[in-house]
Design a protein around this motif. Structure first.
Motif, PDB file in Angstrom:
ATOM      1  N   LEU A 293       0.823  -1.202   0.000  1.00 44.57           N
ATOM      2  CA  LEU A 293       0.000   0.000   0.000  1.00 44.57           C
ATOM      3  C   LEU A 293       0.858   1.253   0.000  1.00 44.57           C
ATOM      4  N   TYR A 294       1.994   1.184   0.657  1.00 44.25           N
ATOM      5  CA  TYR A 294       2.928   2.311   0.729  1.00 44.25           C
ATOM      6  C   TYR A 294       3.251   2.822  -0.675  1.00 44.25           C
ATOM      7  N   GLN A 295       3.662   1.913  -1.549  1.00 41.49           N
ATOM      8  CA  GLN A 295       3.999   2.306  -2.915  1.00 41.49           C
ATOM      9  C   GLN A 295       2.761   2.730  -3.706  1.00 41.49           C
ATOM     10  N   SER A 296       1.622   2.160  -3.367  1.00 38.80           N
ATOM     11  CA  SER A 296       0.402   2.401  -4.142  1.00 38.80           C
ATOM     12  C   SER A 296      -0.150   3.813  -4.017  1.00 38.80           C
ATOM     13  N   VAL A 297       0.356   4.550  -3.028  1.00 38.77           N
ATOM     14  CA  VAL A 297      -0.049   5.951  -2.907  1.00 38.77           C
ATOM     15  C   VAL A 297       0.325   6.718  -4.176  1.00 38.77           C
ATOM     16  N   GLY A 324       3.469  -2.104   3.924  1.00 38.25           N
ATOM     17  CA  GLY A 324       4.755  -1.623   3.436  1.00 38.25           C
ATOM     18  C   GLY A 324       5.524  -0.729   4.392  1.00 38.25           C
ATOM     19  N   GLY A 325       4.972  -0.443   5.552  1.00 40.90           N
ATOM     20  CA  GLY A 325       5.679   0.400   6.519  1.00 40.90           C
ATOM     21  C   GLY A 325       4.864   0.540   7.787  1.00 40.90           C
ATOM     22  N   GLN A 357       6.559   9.474   7.153  1.00 40.67           N
ATOM     23  CA  GLN A 357       5.649  10.616   7.277  1.00 40.67           C
ATOM     24  C   GLN A 357       5.167  11.138   5.929  1.00 40.67           C
ATOM     25  N   TRP A 358       6.080  11.196   4.945  1.00 40.77           N
ATOM     26  CA  TRP A 358       5.739  11.709   3.619  1.00 40.77           C
ATOM     27  C   TRP A 358       4.624  10.886   2.982  1.00 40.77           C
ATOM     28  N   GLU A 359       4.692   9.580   3.201  1.00 43.08           N
ATOM     29  CA  GLU A 359       3.711   8.699   2.563  1.00 43.08           C
ATOM     30  C   GLU A 359       2.347   8.822   3.223  1.00 43.08           C
TER      31      GLU A 359
END
Length: 424
Positions: A293-297, A324-325, A357-359
């Motif tokens: 999901l982290y990358q899917s943003v 993912g995190g 935090q950015w994600e």
């Protein structure tokens, strides 16, 4: 009905969109870009004609050691094609040079041996020295200086102590760095967690210039470029790939000049005009980018750019590797609402940036404006629901739910591969 192929994990979903609802299908021209040369020929031509730099062979002559930064398991860099060519050309002029392949994990987990074999091939894994960068192992870092933003620049010792530092990667639109590739091999690739978090601070993520396709005045890019120069990144090979992950162009040479030329090429193919709709459908381009999901943003931001406020985003992403995190998950799941996350994060100082935090800041920005329905039959539905999203096991279920929310005549824009386009 209009049939659309959407990448999902290692396959495609063929979905049907009612013609009465469909407004537009937004796709990168890269997917239809035709080349007559083989992937190997494209790479060799780029290496034969470096941009703003001597040839790679000239740079490595007489040198004792070299570090080659490569991408990790979350990036679809076709290293099975590129790495053998790079290694062969280096050793053709310097057979005794000591080569270390350094995996640019950035803030991600280390790449496993099985993932290395899948990405690099058995022969390279068996015969080359391959080391994972670990961003939280400060014993493996060296202080290099201070970023333009004021953050401390700590980079991997192996990269900094190399006689020659080169990197390989690929160029695609990036949702806050503007484009992937080039300088990103160093920051965040082989930077410390502390450096990554300073660069990815809430202030920069909120900048109007920290957007897909934007490099000029992008504060995140400026830091990254500085880090690459401080690391003395001497040479890059960056490729551009199509929807099948095949190489359609390559750019080699100076870490800034070659990257800029590659970005211009990608922008010509990737730029699409936003067609605002009640429902926006996107994906993360399939494997390996939709593993979590982290990358899917990233793919969600493409839908964000073309969805009307209060609309529905249908995100097709396998997320078979979970969220993912942990920090990414906790900060969304433990908040009462996305707005609570945004109000909290904007108060966090540049040097106090939280992990991931950015994600979660970008995801919260999206969730604050849209209903997000994530389509996957390979992940835990409860994880999705706890993160303030809806879950659907099939695309058909998601579309039916979206039309109930926005009405049977709701307009729809489809972005089959959300990470391949710059929506303007």
């Amino acid at each position: 009905m209009t049939k659309v192929k959407i990448p999902y994990s290692k396959r495609f979903l063929e979905v049907e969109i009612p013609d009465r609802n469909l407004l537009a299908i937004l796709e990168s021209k890269a997917h239809a870009y035709k080349v007559e040369s083989t992937q190997e020929d494209i790479v060799n031509k780029a290496l034969d004609n470096p941009i703003g730099s001597p040839k790679l062979e000239e740079l490595v002559k007489g040198k004792k050691n070299l570090v080659l930064i490569t991408s990790d398991h979350t990036r679809p860099v076709p290293s099975k094609v590129t790495l053998p060519i790079l290694l062969r050309r280096i050793r053709a002029v310097n057979p005794k040079i000591d080569i270390t392949i350094l995996i640019a994990t950035g803030f991600h987990r280390p790449t496993t041996k099985d993932e290395m074999i899948n990405k690099f091939g058995q022969e390279i894994v068996n015969n080359e020295v391959i080391i994972n960068h670990v961003s939280e192992d400060y014993t493996s870092m060296v202080h290099v200086g201070t970023l333009p933003s004021g953050g401390e620049l700590l980079l991997n010792k192996l990269a900094m102590e190399a006689e020659v530092l080169i990197s390989e990667g690929f160029i695609e639109p990036h949702f806050f760095a503007g484009f992937s590739g080039g300088r990103k091999s160093v920051l965040p690739g082989v930077a410390s967690a502390k450096t990554v978090m300073a660069n990815h601070c809430s202030e920069f993520i909120a900048s109007e210039f920290a957007r897909s396709g934007v490099i000029e005045n992008n504060p995140i890019h400026i830091d990254m470029l500085y880090a690459a120069k401080q690391a003395k990144l001497a040479f890059i090979l960056n490729v551009v790939i199509d929807s099948e992950k095949n190489i359609i162009n390559a750019f080699a040479g100076d870490s800034e000049l070659a990257h800029v030329k590659g970005c211009k090429f990608v922008m010509e193919l990737a730029s699409v005009k936003a067609v605002k709709a009640d429902i926006a459908i996107s994906s993360n381009g399939g494997y390996p980018l939709d593993q979590n999901l982290y990358q899917s943003v990233k793919g969600m931001t493409a839908a964000e750019a073309t969805c009307m406020d209060g609309g529905v985003i249908i995100m097709v992403s396998a997320c078979n590797d979970g969220h993912g995190g942990q920090s990414f998950y906790d900060n969304i799941a433990n908040a009462k609402s996305p707005r609570e996350v945004l109000d909290k994060v904007i108060k966090v100082g540049r040097n106090e940036t939280l992990p991931d935090q950015w994600e979660f800041q970008i995801l919260a920005r999206i969730l604050d404006k849209f209903t997000v329905i994530l389509v996957s039959d390979l992940c835990d539905p409860e994880m999705i629901k706890k993160m303030h999203m809806e879950h659907a096991a099939t695309f058909e279920e998601a579309l039916e739910r979206a039309l109930k929310i926005k009405g049977k005549y709701a307009t729809i824009t489809v972005i089959p591969d959300g990470v391949s386009v710059v929506v303007r």
